[in-house]
Design an enzyme around this catalytic site. Sequence first.
Site, PDB file in Angstrom:
ATOM      1  CG  ASP A  89      32.066  43.952  42.982  1.00 23.51           C
ATOM      2  OD1 ASP A  89      32.643  44.360  41.894  1.00 23.51           O
ATOM      3  OD2 ASP A  89      32.899  42.977  43.725  1.00 23.51           O
TER       4      ASP A  89
HETATM    5  C1  BGC Z   1      28.785  40.071  45.003  1.00 26.49           C
HETATM    6  C2  BGC Z   1      30.117  40.996  45.053  1.00 26.49           C
HETATM    7  C3  BGC Z   1      31.234  40.220  44.415  1.00 26.49           C
HETATM    8  C4  BGC Z   1      30.518  40.248  42.910  1.00 26.49           C
HETATM    9  C5  BGC Z   1      31.391  39.766  41.949  1.00 26.49           C
HETATM   10  C6  BGC Z   1      28.403  40.075  43.776  1.00 26.49           C
HETATM   11  O1  BGC Z   1      27.042  39.423  43.642  1.00 26.49           O
HETATM   12  O2  BGC Z   1      27.993  40.500  45.900  1.00 26.49           O
HETATM   13  O3  BGC Z   1      30.457  40.747  46.599  1.00 26.49           O
HETATM   14  O4  BGC Z   1      32.170  40.798  44.567  1.00 26.49           O
HETATM   15  O5  BGC Z   1      29.249  39.498  42.931  1.00 26.49           O
HETATM   16  O6  BGC Z   1      31.600  37.948  42.093  1.00 26.49           O
HETATM   17  C1  NOJ Z   2      34.261  41.626  46.558  1.00 24.10           C
HETATM   18  C2  NOJ Z   2      35.254  41.976  45.587  1.00 24.10           C
HETATM   19  O1  NOJ Z   2      36.103  40.945  45.567  1.00 24.10           O
HETATM   20  C3  NOJ Z   2      35.981  43.220  45.557  1.00 24.10           C
HETATM   21  O2  NOJ Z   2      36.652  43.327  44.437  1.00 24.10           O
HETATM   22  C4  NOJ Z   2      34.871  44.347  45.945  1.00 24.10           C
HETATM   23  O3  NOJ Z   2      35.263  45.470  45.651  1.00 24.10           O
HETATM   24  C5  NOJ Z   2      34.050  44.094  47.164  1.00 24.10           C
HETATM   25  N1  NOJ Z   2      33.301  43.020  46.782  1.00 24.10           N
HETATM   26  C6  NOJ Z   2      32.851  45.432  47.344  1.00 24.10           C
HETATM   27  O4  NOJ Z   2      31.913  45.003  46.565  1.00 24.10           O
END
Ligand code: BGC
Ligand code: NOJ
Length: 829
Positions: free
Chosen positions: A494
């Site tokens: 993400d």
């Molecule tokens: C966070 C991720 C998370 C994403 C979606 C991002 O800001 O760093 O870990 O999965 O938001 O909620």
């Molecule tokens: C948290 C999210 O829940 C997951 O879907 C994602 O792949 C990881 N962050 C890595 O960024």
Amino acid sequence: MKFGYFDDLRKEYVINTPRTPYPWINYLGNQGFFSLISNTAGGYSFYMDARLRRITRYRYNNVPLDMGGRYFYINDNGTVWNPGWSPVKTELDEYECRHGMGYTIIKGKKNGLKAEVTFFVPQNYDGEVQQVVLTNESTEAKSFSIFSIAEWCLWDAQDDCTNFQRNFSTGRVEIEGSTIYHVTEYRDRRNHYAFYTVNDEIDGYDTDRDAFLGSIYNGWDNPETVKADKPSNSFADGWSPVASHYKKVTLAPGESKTLIYILGYAENPQDKKFASEKPEGLLTRETWVLNKEKAYAMIDKYNTPEKVAAGLDELKTTWNKLLSIFKVDTPDDKVNRMVNIWNQYQCMVTFNLSRSASYFESGIGRGMGFRDSNQDILGFVHQIPERARERLIDIASTQLSDGGCYHQYQPLTKKGNADIGGDFSDDPLWMILSVAAYIKETGDWGILDANVPFDDDPDGKHTMLEHLDVSFYHIVNNLGPHGLPLAMRADWNDCINLSCFSDTPGESFQTYTNPKFKAEGGYSKVAESAFVAALFTYTGPAYVGILEHLGKADEAAKAQAEIDKMKKNTMESAFDGDWFIRAYDANGEKMGSKECEEGKIFIEPQGFAVMSEIGKDVGADIKTLNSIDKYLNCEFGLVLNNPAYTKYYIQYGEISTYPGGYKENAGIFTHNNAWIICAEAYAGRGDKAFEYYSKIAPAFTEETSDIHKTEPYVYGQMIGGKDAKNFGQGKNSWLTGTAAWNMVAISQYILGVKPEFDGLRVDPSIPAAWDGFTATRQFRGDTYEITIKNPDHVNKGVKSLTVDGAAVDGCIVPVAGDGKTHKVEVVLG
Ligand code: BGC
Ligand code: NOJ
């Protein structure tokens, strides 16, 4: 350093000090009513949806941490203490917390008085039962008092912690005997209520928080009523309603008393919302009366110790059954404990809650994740396939007809979250994987014909198979200049946002539409993800297998050709000599390549590329695995990328905003460590696979709990990497795809017991030192008792396989389908 120990026989983790390095929690409930409970009884409850139906209030980010939960206070002649130590934190003479499968037992002892509290949510029951057993272990008679407390949340947790101008005036309660009802907004626009009761007469109560605490300047550690041993019998009118029971108790030496408290939730149909009469003794300031029939029935269900014991037994039996579907006996106790108990338990919790509510997820930020929930199914499907099926249909129904997906949805409404939107490039692929996993587990091909709508065509007649088609072709139809999948807003990572980057504070890296790409539909048509390419080639064969099974040979061949083409493109444009690059950014530059100054190698594409055998003929698989060992491997696991970014690279989005060693910037992401464990096992390197497994599996990190911080019985999503100041420190425990993927890694790749469309594959890849192991696997109605022998001490290689004494070619045990127990013997060599 340890803060407790595993009691494998009882399937419990026993914590023997309340001062754990972080609150160590457990989950109660597994269908409708859920509670989080820490080792000091902090936490909260909700029904179905941690955001929209929050029952009790909890303050995240509080100081001190973990203040608020359901507490019992004991006032023993001026000494005030809690069985779980917090919130008063009077030193206890004895303390113990046992987190078990869906229940938690907290015991405290002070001055000869013992309080043992068992918390659980019974099966098919929308309430938390709290059984308090008070025992006078001293030689004198004891008179003391016990106060309970629960603080109501005004239902919508987001609103509850932001909208004070309204909420301080809406709280309403009713009191009847020993039951306190939370009926805020019930008359107007809700048909649900909550209650807190005790199965005995009470000597007083409080329903207004500030009256209970005695002053707005007091905290939970200092309630005036408890200190004064005098409830104020307050009746809440707005502000913050609570439920507190006051009870005086006298116990002879050796005598015990059991009190049963229930925190319940119920809904009434619209035409049965109100009672026709006001019963005598009911305390209310309303002109209407709540219809309490459901609460009465719920209270009646668990109002004696015998009924509570039966409810707890039922819960334990349920878990014993769930955990008997797959059981192993390996030479390593820690593996057994992870596989037989805790990893499977965590898989149930992640399946239930996705990423919504933990001590790191506030329950208001995220609902169910499309990507997340699909992956959760991989580790859960064998436990209750019917629930997995239902979930698959729910998730698929949030998909759009072009194969795009809402990234998240709310469990209560089952609707996609418009504020997060879609265009996460990997999402559709996880659904192919999870539907295939469901079919492989159950043999239920019928799911493909199930009627599953698209979000943009809710009344249309569509099948699950169509969802798989559009998922597969969503990738094929969205390729970039090198024939690799477009990266879109983000892929699994993400924090790699090759289109949504911005330099303005507050703009979301995942949802921001960069004006640069607005005309192109919101994301770059140049940025490509090598990870999605590898995931596509890993997942695609399952789709092809499904088409072949359905006799759709032409479609299967067409899909296979796309997979082959993707492999070729990946090898041509994304193999960097010793590993696969991560991506091409929106400027067409390589990311995760030798050519980069920092972040030269990333973990994510490698495992899936190895398992797809991309470039295997030229040794790309072994070179890649060796590079991972060389650049990413460290004491506590595999870091996500190396070297960590020390500068801000705007074109990559969120990733380089993190200090090196944390989260996606070179943290140890245990989730994708599992992909490498799978790949090492796949490549036949069982020792390496096991080395990586044992670096991150919680039972193995128990000894260093002081460094690791989070619970030693469940995975956290991340561990500080080698560049971090807090190297080895865990964060974000419980709700992570790590649970499912490590379950897959250990059970299907290392131990090698893997459901396939046509049977049960048994093909382990284990440490050479092992003499073998045994496993029991219930599969499609039969039970397989599997014995693996490893006389030559190899890592991998099935020399012979017999089923009930008869030799079978290859390593797939065919489905017997006779409901009987079969003996499978495998000799490695
Ligand atoms: C966070 C991720 C998370 C994403 C979606 C991002 O800001 O760093 O870990 O999965 O938001 O909620
Ligand atoms: C948290 C999210 O829940 C997951 O879907 C994602 O792949 C990881 N962050 C890595 O960024």
